[in-house]
Design an enzyme around this catalytic site. Structure first.
Site, PDB file in Angstrom:
ATOM      1  N   LYS A 154       0.468  -1.258  -0.500  1.00 45.06           N
ATOM      2  CA  LYS A 154      -0.172  -0.125  -0.057  1.00 45.06           C
ATOM      3  C   LYS A 154       0.962   1.110   0.035  1.00 45.06           C
ATOM      4  O   LYS A 154       0.547   2.376  -0.702  1.00 45.06           O
ATOM      5  CB  LYS A 154      -0.596  -0.087   1.363  1.00 45.06           C
ATOM      6  CG  LYS A 154      -0.171  -0.077   2.754  1.00 45.06           C
ATOM      7  CD  LYS A 154      -1.284  -0.387   3.450  1.00 45.06           C
ATOM      8  CE  LYS A 154      -0.640  -0.745   4.788  1.00 45.06           C
ATOM      9  NZ  LYS A 154      -0.451  -2.437   4.935  1.00 45.06           N
ATOM     10  N   ASP A 178      -1.776   4.525   8.019  1.00 42.45           N
ATOM     11  CA  ASP A 178      -1.961   3.084   7.218  1.00 42.45           C
ATOM     12  C   ASP A 178      -3.294   3.092   6.417  1.00 42.45           C
ATOM     13  O   ASP A 178      -3.211   3.336   5.101  1.00 42.45           O
ATOM     14  CB  ASP A 178      -2.479   1.831   8.295  1.00 42.45           C
ATOM     15  CG  ASP A 178      -2.505   0.760   6.909  1.00 42.45           C
ATOM     16  OD1 ASP A 178      -2.061  -0.583   7.348  1.00 42.45           O
ATOM     17  OD2 ASP A 178      -3.881  -0.279   6.912  1.00 42.45           O
ATOM     18  N   ILE A 232     -11.172  -8.442   0.845  1.00 45.32           N
ATOM     19  CA  ILE A 232     -11.583  -7.905   0.453  1.00 45.32           C
ATOM     20  C   ILE A 232     -11.481  -7.262  -0.984  1.00 45.32           C
ATOM     21  O   ILE A 232     -10.985  -6.335  -1.129  1.00 45.32           O
ATOM     22  CB  ILE A 232     -11.898  -6.405   1.577  1.00 45.32           C
ATOM     23  CG1 ILE A 232     -12.598  -7.055   2.454  1.00 45.32           C
ATOM     24  CG2 ILE A 232     -14.132  -6.198   1.323  1.00 45.32           C
ATOM     25  CD1 ILE A 232     -13.003  -5.962   3.474  1.00 45.32           C
ATOM     26  N   GLY A 251      -4.085  -9.879   7.413  1.00 44.67           N
ATOM     27  CA  GLY A 251      -3.783 -11.741   7.862  1.00 44.67           C
ATOM     28  C   GLY A 251      -3.454 -12.160   7.113  1.00 44.67           C
ATOM     29  O   GLY A 251      -3.818 -12.167   5.137  1.00 44.67           O
ATOM     30  N   LYS A 305      -4.137   3.789   2.713  1.00 44.72           N
ATOM     31  CA  LYS A 305      -5.648   2.698   1.700  1.00 44.72           C
ATOM     32  C   LYS A 305      -6.867   4.096   1.183  1.00 44.72           C
ATOM     33  O   LYS A 305      -7.315   3.436  -0.318  1.00 44.72           O
ATOM     34  CB  LYS A 305      -5.776   2.066   3.057  1.00 44.72           C
ATOM     35  CG  LYS A 305      -5.386   0.741   3.132  1.00 44.72           C
ATOM     36  CD  LYS A 305      -5.740   0.252   4.646  1.00 44.72           C
ATOM     37  CE  LYS A 305      -4.848  -1.354   4.835  1.00 44.72           C
ATOM     38  NZ  LYS A 305      -5.240  -1.655   6.967  1.00 44.72           N
ATOM     39  N   GLU A 358       1.063  -4.197  15.241  1.00 45.93           N
ATOM     40  CA  GLU A 358       2.812  -4.148  15.532  1.00 45.93           C
ATOM     41  C   GLU A 358       3.411  -3.954  16.403  1.00 45.93           C
ATOM     42  O   GLU A 358       2.553  -3.387  17.536  1.00 45.93           O
ATOM     43  CB  GLU A 358       3.447  -3.264  14.273  1.00 45.93           C
ATOM     44  CG  GLU A 358       2.571  -2.963  12.796  1.00 45.93           C
ATOM     45  CD  GLU A 358       3.241  -4.515  12.154  1.00 45.93           C
ATOM     46  OE1 GLU A 358       4.350  -4.913  12.560  1.00 45.93           O
ATOM     47  OE2 GLU A 358       2.734  -5.763  11.678  1.00 45.93           O
ATOM     48  N   GLY A 370      -2.235 -10.087  18.555  1.00 43.74           N
ATOM     49  CA  GLY A 370      -1.341 -10.238  17.556  1.00 43.74           C
ATOM     50  C   GLY A 370      -2.480  -9.225  16.700  1.00 43.74           C
ATOM     51  O   GLY A 370      -1.838  -8.970  14.796  1.00 43.74           O
ATOM     52  N   VAL A 380      -5.097  -2.916   0.018  1.00 39.12           N
ATOM     53  CA  VAL A 380      -6.266  -2.162   0.566  1.00 39.12           C
ATOM     54  C   VAL A 380      -7.112  -3.335   0.664  1.00 39.12           C
ATOM     55  O   VAL A 380      -8.027  -4.017   0.001  1.00 39.12           O
ATOM     56  CB  VAL A 380      -6.824  -1.088  -0.183  1.00 39.12           C
ATOM     57  CG1 VAL A 380      -8.390  -0.768   0.350  1.00 39.12           C
ATOM     58  CG2 VAL A 380      -5.882  -0.229  -1.493  1.00 39.12           C
ATOM     59  N   GLY A 417      -6.786  -6.171   2.897  1.00 41.80           N
ATOM     60  CA  GLY A 417      -6.804  -7.423   2.799  1.00 41.80           C
ATOM     61  C   GLY A 417      -7.212  -8.218   1.755  1.00 41.80           C
ATOM     62  O   GLY A 417      -7.269  -8.358   0.528  1.00 41.80           O
TER      63      GLY A 417
HETATM   64  N1  LIG Z   1       0.516  -8.909   6.595  1.00 37.66           N
HETATM   65  C1  LIG Z   1      -0.898  -8.674   6.293  1.00 37.66           C
HETATM   66  O1  LIG Z   1      -2.097  -8.993   7.186  1.00 37.66           O
HETATM   67  C2  LIG Z   1      -1.227  -7.817   5.153  1.00 37.66           C
HETATM   68  C3  LIG Z   1      -2.596  -7.315   4.881  1.00 37.66           C
HETATM   69  C4  LIG Z   1      -2.853  -6.385   3.978  1.00 37.66           C
HETATM   70  C5  LIG Z   1      -1.740  -6.147   3.419  1.00 37.66           C
HETATM   71  N2  LIG Z   1      -0.279  -6.250   3.744  1.00 37.66           N
HETATM   72  C6  LIG Z   1       1.388  -6.331   2.481  1.00 37.66           C
HETATM   73  O2  LIG Z   1       2.006  -7.546   2.265  1.00 37.66           O
HETATM   74  C7  LIG Z   1       3.171  -6.754   2.402  1.00 37.66           C
HETATM   75  C8  LIG Z   1       4.379  -7.963   2.629  1.00 37.66           C
HETATM   76  O3  LIG Z   1       3.341  -8.268   4.466  1.00 37.66           O
HETATM   77  P1  LIG Z   1       3.708  -9.648   5.664  1.00 37.66           P
HETATM   78  O4  LIG Z   1       2.792  -8.851   6.755  1.00 37.66           O
HETATM   79  O5  LIG Z   1       3.259 -10.296   4.744  1.00 37.66           O
HETATM   80  O6  LIG Z   1       5.703  -9.052   5.565  1.00 37.66           O
HETATM   81  P2  LIG Z   1       6.620  -9.688   6.678  1.00 37.66           P
HETATM   82  O7  LIG Z   1       5.676 -10.566   7.395  1.00 37.66           O
HETATM   83  O8  LIG Z   1       7.227  -9.048   7.409  1.00 37.66           O
HETATM   84  O9  LIG Z   1       7.481 -10.408   5.481  1.00 37.66           O
HETATM   85  C9  LIG Z   1       8.347  -9.787   4.601  1.00 37.66           C
HETATM   86  C10 LIG Z   1       8.985 -10.902   3.585  1.00 37.66           C
HETATM   87  O10 LIG Z   1       9.734  -9.814   2.554  1.00 37.66           O
HETATM   88  C11 LIG Z   1      10.809 -10.316   2.871  1.00 37.66           C
HETATM   89  N3  LIG Z   1      11.705  -8.638   2.531  1.00 37.66           N
HETATM   90  C12 LIG Z   1      11.558  -7.036   3.436  1.00 37.66           C
HETATM   91  N4  LIG Z   1      12.615  -7.039   2.403  1.00 37.66           N
HETATM   92  C13 LIG Z   1      12.516  -7.394   1.496  1.00 37.66           C
HETATM   93  C14 LIG Z   1      13.590  -7.013   0.627  1.00 37.66           C
HETATM   94  N5  LIG Z   1      14.979  -5.820   1.061  1.00 37.66           N
HETATM   95  N6  LIG Z   1      14.217  -7.902   0.180  1.00 37.66           N
HETATM   96  C15 LIG Z   1      14.468  -9.416   0.090  1.00 37.66           C
HETATM   97  N7  LIG Z   1      13.159  -9.672   0.065  1.00 37.66           N
HETATM   98  C16 LIG Z   1      12.293  -8.631   1.633  1.00 37.66           C
HETATM   99  C17 LIG Z   1      11.055 -10.326   4.534  1.00 37.66           C
HETATM  100  O11 LIG Z   1      12.531 -11.314   4.674  1.00 37.66           O
HETATM  101  P3  LIG Z   1      12.981 -12.431   5.818  1.00 37.66           P
HETATM  102  O12 LIG Z   1      12.091 -13.137   5.778  1.00 37.66           O
HETATM  103  O13 LIG Z   1      13.636 -13.098   4.379  1.00 37.66           O
HETATM  104  O14 LIG Z   1      13.426 -11.254   6.438  1.00 37.66           O
HETATM  105  C18 LIG Z   1       9.943 -11.792   3.852  1.00 37.66           C
HETATM  106  O15 LIG Z   1      10.094 -12.504   3.787  1.00 37.66           O
HETATM  107  C19 LIG Z   1       3.267  -5.438   2.976  1.00 37.66           C
HETATM  108  O16 LIG Z   1       3.814  -4.854   1.972  1.00 37.66           O
HETATM  109  C20 LIG Z   1       1.898  -5.614   3.504  1.00 37.66           C
HETATM  110  O17 LIG Z   1       1.869  -4.099   3.638  1.00 37.66           O
HETATM  111  C21 LIG Z   1      -0.086  -7.158   4.169  1.00 37.66           C
END
Ligand SMILES: NC(=O)c1ccc[n+]([C@@H]2O[C@H](COP(=O)([O-])OP(=O)(O)OC[C@H]3O[C@@H](n4cnc5c(N)ncnc54)[C@H](OP(=O)(O)O)[C@@H]3O)[C@@H](O)[C@H]2O)c1
Length: 436
Positions: free
Chosen positions: A113, A209, A144, A310, A213, A198, A195, A140, A142
């Site tokens: 985002k 955030d 939905i 999630g 969005k 953050e 959970g 935006v 997740g």
């Molecule tokens: N979590 C949610 O509920 C959710 C919902 C909607 C959208 N999103 C979006 O989805 C994206 C990912 O979120 P997430 O919660 O999955 O994040 P996360 O759990 O922190 O995972 C990030 C992943 O990206 C890798 N990474 C980060 N920086 C990197 C880099 N410079 N080079 C290579 N790999 C890199 C990390 O590697 P390592 O594992 O080796 O550290 C990790 O595997 C974000 O844009 C977030 O805003 C997340």
């Protein structure tokens, strides 16, 4: 528009950036659900490489070591990879990676985002120029379906307004403050333990955030360029437990609302805590759920509700985008309309927005106070809707006034707030909330 990469017989090679909360669920679905996905996509989907920072980190899914790399070129410069799924997050280097992928003729699907809110229109323009596509359903709400809803199902409409609860963390925190009387600090701590928040909750609590969005939603809804910096943003840190009690007495819930509305030649876009009538659908959004309330000129009102975050719901959006894109690649056409952003339409400054307000004012409990306050409202042209005087606190001879207004210019409401705070019998304007 034709789309590059027409192929039926060979698999579609996919590179995944990120193997965290979302990435591991995306990989799990691609690896475990191959035949079903391929049938829906009309082409075999092959996960070719996965980029991470730390290759030795324990992962929540089983994944072959050969798939994992720490070298971005292994995805971005591999001509056999046609689609890049970016689920790593953050601004840089992901903005550059996405740009590099597009320049290399790859399609991109992202959940990012921050990048889409700040650079979406430019990346979409670049993608159109390079004859590839950028999908961002997961950025935006997740799981939905919002972007595809605007982009296809509601495309016959002029979107009039969008109001949303699009940050699950703040909705959980405000919900716990309302139901259990927790302070904000206690509720945030509880959200972290569950959970939902953050370890550094600033992005959520301060409204960043939701602002990212809303920038994406408003840009897509009106096909204009709405930047996060254009959006008036306030977090939830000014809301106190007592406000929920007064809100309920007045027939409202308190939510962090992201709102955008069309005006002649301009749009309104703002994120702030607000009092919502208890019978409004957004007042009933519970816990970490998200809801988006859309009004279009043909369709009328539409409410979209679901898990806004999630790993699994977000992977649903990412993999759904991949199937959609694969079908387009297989057919050799872009089936969804591309965007064309109108640069002439800007965002109305918050001071020029008409809104209603709620003031909680702590005053000396003595005659003439209400008259002095009412005088300021009258001078600023703000019409009072209701006044409730709460019991005096005998120990310090203070009382609390709760005042709601009829619609007025936000600038007038703010001036009223400052002038009241400076009145001699007023101890503090303890709370100011906009009312929907
Ligand atoms: N979590 C949610 O509920 C959710 C919902 C909607 C959208 N999103 C979006 O989805 C994206 C990912 O979120 P997430 O919660 O999955 O994040 P996360 O759990 O922190 O995972 C990030 C992943 O990206 C890798 N990474 C980060 N920086 C990197 C880099 N410079 N080079 C290579 N790999 C890199 C990390 O590697 P390592 O594992 O080796 O550290 C990790 O595997 C974000 O844009 C977030 O805003 C997340």
């Amino acid at each position: 528009m034709t789309i590059s990469g027409l192929t039926l017989s060979r698999p579609l090679n996919v590179g995944l950036i990120g193997l965290g909360t979302v990435g591991s669920q995306v990989a799990a679905r691609l690896l475990a659900w191959g035949p079903q996905l391929s049938r829906r996509a009309g082409v075999e989907l092959c996960l070719q490489k996965v980029l991470v920072r730390d290759p030795n980190k324990p992962r929540s899914i089983e994944i072959s070591h050969d798939l994992v790399t720490t070298d971005p070129s292994a995805i971005l410069d591999d001509p056999s990879i046609e689609v890049v799924l970016e689920v790593a997050g953050g601004h840089e280097p992901m903005r550059s990676y996405i740009e590099r992928a597009i320049n290399g003729g790859k399609h991109v699907i992202t959940a990012n985002k921050v990048v889409m809110a700040r650079h979406g229109p430019e990346l979409l323009d670049l993608a159109a120029e390079k004859n590839v596509d950028v999908y961002f359903e997961a950025a935006v709400g997740g799981g939905i379906p919002l972007i595809s809803t605007f982009r296809t199902d509601l495309q016959a409409n002029r979107i009039e307004r969008v109001s949303a609860v699009i940050n699950g963390t703040t909705n959980y925190v405000l919900g716990r403050m309302a139901s259990a009387g927790l302070s904000m600090t206690e509720a945030v701590r509880e959200a972290q333990a569950a959970g939902y928040a953050e370890s550094d909750p600033t992005d959520d609590v301060a409204g960043y955030d939701a602002t990212y969005k809303l920038a994406i939603l408003a840009s897509i809804a009106y096909e204009i360029k709405v930047r996060p910096a254009d959006i008036h943003r306030e977090g939830i840190d000014g809301v106190e437990p007592v406000d929920f009690r007064y809100a309920r007495e007045l027939g409202y819930a308190i939510k962090l609302i992201a709102h955008t509305q069309r005006h002649p030649g301009r749009v309104e876009a703002r994120v702030h805590p607000a009092m919502i009538p208890l019978d409004h659908p957004l007042a009933r959004v519970e816990g970490a759920e998200n809801a988006v309330f859309v009004e279009g000129d043909l369709v009328g009102q539409v409410l979209l509700v679901g898990q806004g975050a999630g790993g699994r719901p977000t992977a649903s959006a990412v993999v759904g985008d991949l199937i959609d894109l694969s079908r387009s690649i297989r057919r050799g056409v872009q089936s969804r309309p591309s965007f064309s952003f109108d640069d002439r339409i800007g965002v109305v400054p918050i001071g020029e927005v008409m809104t209603r307000a709620y003031y909680r004012i702590r005053v000396d409990d003595k005659p003439g106070v209400l008259a002095a306050i009412s005088h300021v409202f009258a001078e600023e042209g703000v019409s009072i809707s209701s006044v409730i005087q709460k019991d005096a606190w005998l120990e310090d001879l203070a009382a609390e006034l709760v005042i709601t207004t009829h619609p007025a210019l936000d600038a007038s409401l703010q001036r009223t707030r400052q002038r009241i705070a400076n009145l001699e019998p007023v101890r503090a304007v303890s709370s100011f909330l906009r009312v929907f």
